[in-house]
Design a protein around this motif. Structure first.
Motif, PDB file in Angstrom:
ATOM      1  N   ASP A 215       0.808  -1.219   0.000  1.00 11.46           N
ATOM      2  CA  ASP A 215       0.000   0.000   0.000  1.00 11.46           C
ATOM      3  C   ASP A 215       0.841   1.270   0.000  1.00 11.46           C
ATOM      4  N   ASP A 216       0.154   2.405  -0.139  1.00 12.26           N
ATOM      5  CA  ASP A 216       0.818   3.704  -0.211  1.00 12.26           C
ATOM      6  C   ASP A 216       1.104   4.314   1.156  1.00 12.26           C
ATOM      7  N   SER A 217       0.654   3.660   2.223  1.00  9.02           N
ATOM      8  CA  SER A 217       0.934   4.133   3.576  1.00  9.02           C
ATOM      9  C   SER A 217       1.699   3.054   4.339  1.00  9.02           C
ATOM     10  N   ALA A 218       2.432   3.469   5.357  1.00 11.17           N
ATOM     11  CA  ALA A 218       3.242   2.534   6.127  1.00 11.17           C
ATOM     12  C   ALA A 218       2.370   1.569   6.919  1.00 11.17           C
ATOM     13  N   ALA A 219       2.868   0.364   7.124  1.00  7.68           N
ATOM     14  CA  ALA A 219       2.216  -0.624   7.984  1.00  7.68           C
ATOM     15  C   ALA A 219       3.018  -0.758   9.270  1.00  7.68           C
ATOM     16  N   VAL A 220       2.324  -0.984  10.377  1.00  8.39           N
ATOM     17  CA  VAL A 220       2.977  -1.173  11.670  1.00  8.39           C
ATOM     18  C   VAL A 220       2.657  -2.577  12.159  1.00  8.39           C
ATOM     19  N   VAL A 221       3.703  -3.341  12.493  1.00  7.75           N
ATOM     20  CA  VAL A 221       3.560  -4.768  12.753  1.00  7.75           C
ATOM     21  C   VAL A 221       4.168  -5.136  14.103  1.00  7.75           C
ATOM     22  N   ASP A 222       3.483  -5.999  14.848  1.00  6.42           N
ATOM     23  CA  ASP A 222       4.030  -6.616  16.059  1.00  6.42           C
ATOM     24  C   ASP A 222       4.349  -8.072  15.757  1.00  6.42           C
ATOM     25  N   ILE A 223       5.505  -8.543  16.258  1.00 12.63           N
ATOM     26  CA  ILE A 223       5.920  -9.936  16.082  1.00 12.63           C
ATOM     27  C   ILE A 223       6.055 -10.578  17.454  1.00 12.63           C
ATOM     28  N   GLU A 224       5.240 -11.608  17.700  1.00 15.01           N
ATOM     29  CA  GLU A 224       5.294 -12.347  18.965  1.00 15.01           C
ATOM     30  C   GLU A 224       5.920 -13.715  18.713  1.00 15.01           C
ATOM     31  N   LEU A 225       6.800 -14.144  19.622  1.00 15.59           N
ATOM     32  CA  LEU A 225       7.455 -15.443  19.524  1.00 15.59           C
ATOM     33  C   LEU A 225       7.078 -16.301  20.734  1.00 15.59           C
ATOM     34  N   TYR A 226       6.719 -17.562  20.473  1.00 12.38           N
ATOM     35  CA  TYR A 226       6.345 -18.481  21.548  1.00 12.38           C
ATOM     36  C   TYR A 226       7.206 -19.734  21.467  1.00 12.38           C
ATOM     37  N   GLY A 227       7.878 -20.052  22.574  1.00 17.40           N
ATOM     38  CA  GLY A 227       8.713 -21.243  22.647  1.00 17.40           C
ATOM     39  C   GLY A 227       8.076 -22.317  23.510  1.00 17.40           C
ATOM     40  N   LYS A 228       8.904 -23.268  23.944  1.00 13.06           N
ATOM     41  CA  LYS A 228       8.403 -24.417  24.702  1.00 13.06           C
ATOM     42  C   LYS A 228       7.868 -24.052  26.074  1.00 13.06           C
ATOM     43  N   ASP A 229       8.265 -22.895  26.603  1.00 10.03           N
ATOM     44  CA  ASP A 229       7.800 -22.479  27.930  1.00 10.03           C
ATOM     45  C   ASP A 229       6.887 -21.266  27.884  1.00 10.03           C
ATOM     46  N   GLY A 230       6.472 -20.862  26.722  1.00 11.86           N
ATOM     47  CA  GLY A 230       5.584 -19.720  26.599  1.00 11.86           C
ATOM     48  C   GLY A 230       6.182 -18.612  25.762  1.00 11.86           C
ATOM     49  N   GLU A 231       5.649 -17.409  25.906  1.00 11.95           N
ATOM     50  CA  GLU A 231       6.092 -16.294  25.079  1.00 11.95           C
ATOM     51  C   GLU A 231       7.532 -15.912  25.408  1.00 11.95           C
ATOM     52  N   LEU A 232       8.324 -15.699  24.349  1.00  8.27           N
ATOM     53  CA  LEU A 232       9.712 -15.295  24.517  1.00  8.27           C
ATOM     54  C   LEU A 232       9.806 -13.783  24.658  1.00  8.27           C
ATOM     55  N   GLU A 233      10.743 -13.339  25.478  1.00  8.59           N
ATOM     56  CA  GLU A 233      10.969 -11.910  25.612  1.00  8.59           C
ATOM     57  C   GLU A 233      11.682 -11.401  24.372  1.00  8.59           C
ATOM     58  N   THR A 234      11.093 -10.403  23.724  1.00  7.43           N
ATOM     59  CA  THR A 234      11.695  -9.839  22.524  1.00  7.43           C
ATOM     60  C   THR A 234      12.136  -8.408  22.779  1.00  7.43           C
ATOM     61  N   THR A 235      13.157  -8.001  22.045  1.00  9.90           N
ATOM     62  CA  THR A 235      13.722  -6.666  22.253  1.00  9.90           C
ATOM     63  C   THR A 235      13.146  -5.634  21.286  1.00  9.90           C
ATOM     64  N   VAL A 236      12.928  -6.032  20.037  1.00 11.88           N
ATOM     65  CA  VAL A 236      12.459  -5.074  19.035  1.00 11.88           C
ATOM     66  C   VAL A 236      11.295  -5.638  18.233  1.00 11.88           C
ATOM     67  N   GLY A 237      10.501  -6.510  18.840  1.00 11.89           N
ATOM     68  CA  GLY A 237       9.427  -7.163  18.107  1.00 11.89           C
ATOM     69  C   GLY A 237       8.164  -6.341  17.971  1.00 11.89           C
ATOM     70  N   GLU A 238       8.043  -5.240  18.719  1.00  9.97           N
ATOM     71  CA  GLU A 238       6.819  -4.448  18.683  1.00  9.97           C
ATOM     72  C   GLU A 238       7.000  -3.194  17.844  1.00  9.97           C
ATOM     73  N   GLY A 239       5.954  -2.841  17.125  1.00 10.82           N
ATOM     74  CA  GLY A 239       5.946  -1.576  16.397  1.00 10.82           C
ATOM     75  C   GLY A 239       6.935  -1.500  15.254  1.00 10.82           C
ATOM     76  N   ILE A 240       7.144  -2.599  14.551  1.00  8.16           N
ATOM     77  CA  ILE A 240       8.039  -2.590  13.394  1.00  8.16           C
ATOM     78  C   ILE A 240       7.328  -1.910  12.225  1.00  8.16           C
ATOM     79  N   THR A 241       7.967  -0.924  11.632  1.00  6.61           N
ATOM     80  CA  THR A 241       7.382  -0.185  10.521  1.00  6.61           C
ATOM     81  C   THR A 241       7.845  -0.758   9.191  1.00  6.61           C
TER      82      THR A 241
END
Length: 525
Positions: A215-241
């Motif tokens: 599209d002609d406008s930016a998209a903003v994306v969150d990336i969540e990661l889940y491992g064997k014990d649950g959600e992994l702590e991410t450093t830059v996974g939120e608000g990726i443009t």
């Protein structure tokens, strides 16, 4: 071989506003459907899809293929235009592009046939950059090739006679290095949410999440990661443009410090929409694309595990807090069977679970059928499949698939090395399979097949008479079902069994249009 560095995109149709776009015309006021108030089923008139960047390897050789089946009732005019994502906003200074093997926007064939464009539309094309490849007629696939790491992500649209069932495939062969082997992916529609069970942040893997914004406008994306014990702590996974008309590859191992063999990736788009796919590359067992799993469900089908698979690893994830004991069955050529020792698999809520199923198919065609008790707990799943032995193994991925409700197409098929696998887990089904004309010549052929309930069949698909080049295989459900299908491409290079598997989702090429007197709110989402 001299190859022209091109980009190409094609699309299967998308009906919901959040998953792309589709348009149709209302039925003729004098039609029977209109008079009786019944909904008319009409071909989609406009659609679009995205292809990720094929490879970062200088040894990569990529073939792009585009195709639109002949659809009864479709408009007599239209275009299927394929461009590089960056070219959408930054055309060449001279407004030209290199010609593709089977035709570009500059070829006389386009002028002769006519594309129904006005001068205003043509001016828009010039501003966006000339298309690098364009279909000339429905029913005949076209191809383009690119070498090395410079092939870009692709954005494309189709309208009129090309829109219904427009499909694209990119197939890449990497001779050596990380991810060596055959890598294939079908281009997909933009959406706002994706699930990828089967990814990894382990040191032996190099997994990229490819995000493409059409599209002609930016998209903003969150990336969540889940491992064997649950959600992994991410450093830059939120608000990726993801910038307008661009692609963003994200190396998953840079998002978290935790190294895990099996990870589920959840992509949520806050603003806009994107196309998404994971490219999973292994140091020792090659690599392939991991398409998104079907939406979370209490019943999943993973179609077309190769009969000579030497190892099958199932990765499953349930998004909620509830645990689930999945019932596992294999749809074999003779019917549904329960694998010994893997009758049920326990998946904890919010945690990624992995199970080694060994040589599950034991020399026969097979598809996995996973069922939660009463279908009450939704799950996503994928399998990683290995072929070969020792240091000569190759890997591919099969996610849970959507059924072929009406029609689906697989591209880049050859007379040798193509396997079409079809399963009907719940009831007898009849399908029609059409082999298109070849890219360089050949006459279409059609066959009809019966698939017994609970079975998977590797069918002997038709091949165009006098085939030259590659061809498309279109599967249509004629009766019964539901039907699930996948296509495997295979070759042997240096003793290594290169292969790639693509499930065949329904192309969503038709849409029901209600009578104007009906309440349209029931179709809104």
């Amino acid at each position: 071989m001299n190859r022209t560095t091109l980009s190409l995109i094609a699309g299967a149709t998308a009906l919901a506003a959040v998953t792309g776009f589709a348009a149709v015309s209302a039925p003729d006021p004098g039609s029977a459907e209109q008079r009786t108030g019944a909904a008319a089923t009409l071909p989609v008139e406009r659609t679009g899809l995205l292809c990720p960047r094929p490879s970062t390897s200088d040894l990569a050789e990529t073939t792009y293929t585009s195709f639109a089946p002949v659809t009864e009732g479709a408009d007599g005019k239209g275009t299927a235009v394929l461009r590089a994502a960056a070219q959408q906003s930054a055309p060449d200074d001279d407004g030209t592009s290199e010609d593709g093997e089977n035709g570009s926007a500059d070829e006389e064939g386009e002028k002769d046939e006519g594309d129904g464009k006005s001068e205003k539309d043509a001016a828009k094309d010039d501003k966006a950059g000339k298309p690098v490849l364009q279909l000339q007629e429905p029913g005949k696939p076209v191809t383009a090739e690119a070498d090395g790491a410079d092939a870009p992500a692709l954005v494309g649209t189709a309208d009129g006679r090309f829109a219904s069932g427009w499909t694209a495939q990119q197939t890449t062969e990497v001779a050596a290095g990380t991810g060596r082997g055959l890598q294939g992916v079908a281009c997909s529609a933009a959406d706002t949410q994706f699930w990828f069970p089967g990814a990894s942040t382990d040191d032996s893997r190099t997994d990229y999440l490819h995000l493409t914004n059409p599209d002609d406008s930016a998209a903003v994306v969150d990336i969540e990661l889940y491992g064997k014990d649950g959600e992994l702590e991410t450093t830059v996974g939120e608000g990726i443009t993801v910038k307008p008309r661009s692609a963003e590859p994200v190396l998953l191992s840079t998002l978290t410090a935790e190294k895990q063999t099996d990870v589920t990736v959840h992509v949520v788009v806050r603003s806009g929409r994107v196309g998404a796919a994971v490219q999973a590359l292994d140091d020792e067992t090659g690599g392939d694309w991991l398409p998104a799993s079907a939406d979370p469900s209490g019943r999943l089908v993973l179609p077309g595990i190769p009969k000579d698979a030497t190892a099958v690893r199932l990765v499953a994830f349930t998004p909620g807090d509830a645990d689930v004991d999945l019932k596992v069955r294999l749809a074999s050529p003779s019917g549904l069977i329960t694998p010994a020792g893997n009758e049920t698999l326990h998946v904890k809520g919010g945690m990624t679970a992995a199970f080694d199923l060994g040589d599950l198919t034991r020399g026969e065609a097979g598809s996995l059928v996973l069922t939660a008790p009463d279908g009450s707990v939704p799950v996503v799943a994928a399998v990683r499949v290995l072929r070969g032995e020792g240091g000569k193994q190759e890997s591919a991925f099969i996610p849970a698939a959507r059924p072929v409700e009406t029609r689906a197409t697989a591209l880049d098929n050859t007379a040798e090395g193509t396997t079409l696998s079809v399963t009907a887990p719940e009831g007898d089904a009849e399908i029609k399979v059409t082999a298109s004309a070849g890219t360089k010549g050949g006459t279409p052929q059609t066959k009809t097949y019966s698939i017994k309930s609970g079975t998977t069949q590797d069918i002997e698909a038709p091949v165009p008479a006098g085939l030259k080049g590659s061809y498309a295989l279109t599967v249509e459900t004629r009766a019964g079902g539901p039907v699930y299908a996948s296509r495997t491409l295979a070759s042997t290079e240096g003793g290594v069994p290169f292969f790639t598997v693509q499930p065949l989702p329904d192309d969503r090429g038709m849409v029901a249009v209600p009578d104007a007197s009906e309440n349209l709110s029931v179709l809104q989402r």
